[in-house]
Design an enzyme around this catalytic site. Sequence first.
Site, mmCIF file in Angstrom:
data_model
loop_
_atom_site.group_PDB
_atom_site.id
_atom_site.type_symbol
_atom_site.label_atom_id
_atom_site.label_comp_id
_atom_site.label_asym_id
_atom_site.label_seq_id
_atom_site.Cartn_x
_atom_site.Cartn_y
_atom_site.Cartn_z
ATOM 1 N N ASP A 72 0.843 -1.197 0.000
ATOM 2 C CA ASP A 72 0.000 0.000 0.000
ATOM 3 C C ASP A 72 0.877 1.246 0.000
ATOM 4 O OD1 ASP A 72 0.821 -0.634 2.538
ATOM 5 O OD2 ASP A 72 -1.182 -0.824 3.374
ATOM 6 N N GLU A 131 -5.407 3.795 3.964
ATOM 7 C CA GLU A 131 -5.880 4.437 5.209
ATOM 8 C C GLU A 131 -7.256 5.058 5.016
ATOM 9 O OE1 GLU A 131 -4.485 4.116 7.981
ATOM 10 O OE2 GLU A 131 -2.444 3.525 7.490
#
Length: 377
Positions: A72, A131
């Site tokens: 990520d 996130e």
Amino acid sequence: MSTSNLHSMIEVRRHLHQIPELGFQEWKTQRYLLDFIARLPQDYLEVKTWRTGILVRVQGTVGKRTLGWRADMDGLPLTEETSYDFSSRHPGQMHACGHDMHMAIGLGILSHFANNPVKDHLLFIFQPAEEGPGGAEPMLATDEFTRWKPDQLFGLHIGPDYPVGTIATRPGILFANTSELFIDLVGTSGHASLPHRANDMVITASQLAMQLQTIVSRNIDPLDSAILTLGKVTIGTKQNIIPGSARLEGTIRTLSIDVMDKIKERVSSLVHGIEIGFQCKASIDWGANYCQVTNNEALTRSFMDWAGSKGNVEVIECREAMAGEDFGYFLKEIPGFMFWLGVDTPYGLHHPQLEPDEEAIPIAIRLMIKYLETQAQ
Ligand SMILES: CC(=O)N[C@@H](CCC[C@H](N)C(=O)O)C(=O)O
């Protein structure tokens, strides 16, 4: 991969650490990754971008299956307080969840296979917005991803609580279901000396915050796991003005969908009760929801056995964590697993002083090169 090449990925991590960007704004990060990938031998590589994300396929020499690795990319809205001389150059933004390490590790593994392809195709996924608002779910639905969809998929997350040289994981649920929570309250503002003419949202929001904390303790079976955390409350402008609006922001975490549904039902009832009791208007937005990360039982067990005996790491069978990870959406469709990579730091994830031990980077790269070589048929 030579030891010096492995250690050069620490420099890559340091560069990425300086340019944290929030979800779907990772343009500089994407540029840096694309430039890095462009310097690799291109003979076996195919590269596609999706928004700020990147998919890189290393063509296998036989190419019956595709094995995937995901990293990520986004940082957090947090002001860094580390001792680093390579700290964030973006005010108010920080890689405080280790995604800089995740990307450096992904690039390290990719570099090796760009030079040494294996029989299976390999897909490297650089995914934005973990996130929030969540990049995995929309990425999964793209034509690019569907065309190259891996048969198995793996990923890691840095684990501050674990020593360097260890990994921790478990078959089955690893990370929780999550839902964001945003509640807006609207009353009437007024002069501090005339409370009877106002409808004070400080009092209302405080009452609601306390009531919300009774859900887990009084409505959920103690043998189930659940969290409701309020991380941000915004009310008021000045000490002598009664504020007429408030916003409460939080997150709900559970290890089952039923418990998540039950908590949401109770949040809705309490918010409705507050509206009636305090004669205000209230609205709820559940924001981004992530499904739990469920590791494939057989693949995880065999990876744990292999890593403990041949991977040069100590393997810990850990408990579930109440963290969220949109990697869960990938694992809903593709068998695979995620594991914690020990980075041994006293400060937890999302802490402004988080300084993961970078020696974990070469350890993870070596481990996954060896594992993918063993797996690729
Ligand atoms: C590993 C980690 O820290 N993940 C984040 C994921 C965010 C989930 C979502 N936006 C939420 O806050 O509900 C986490 O906070 O666990």
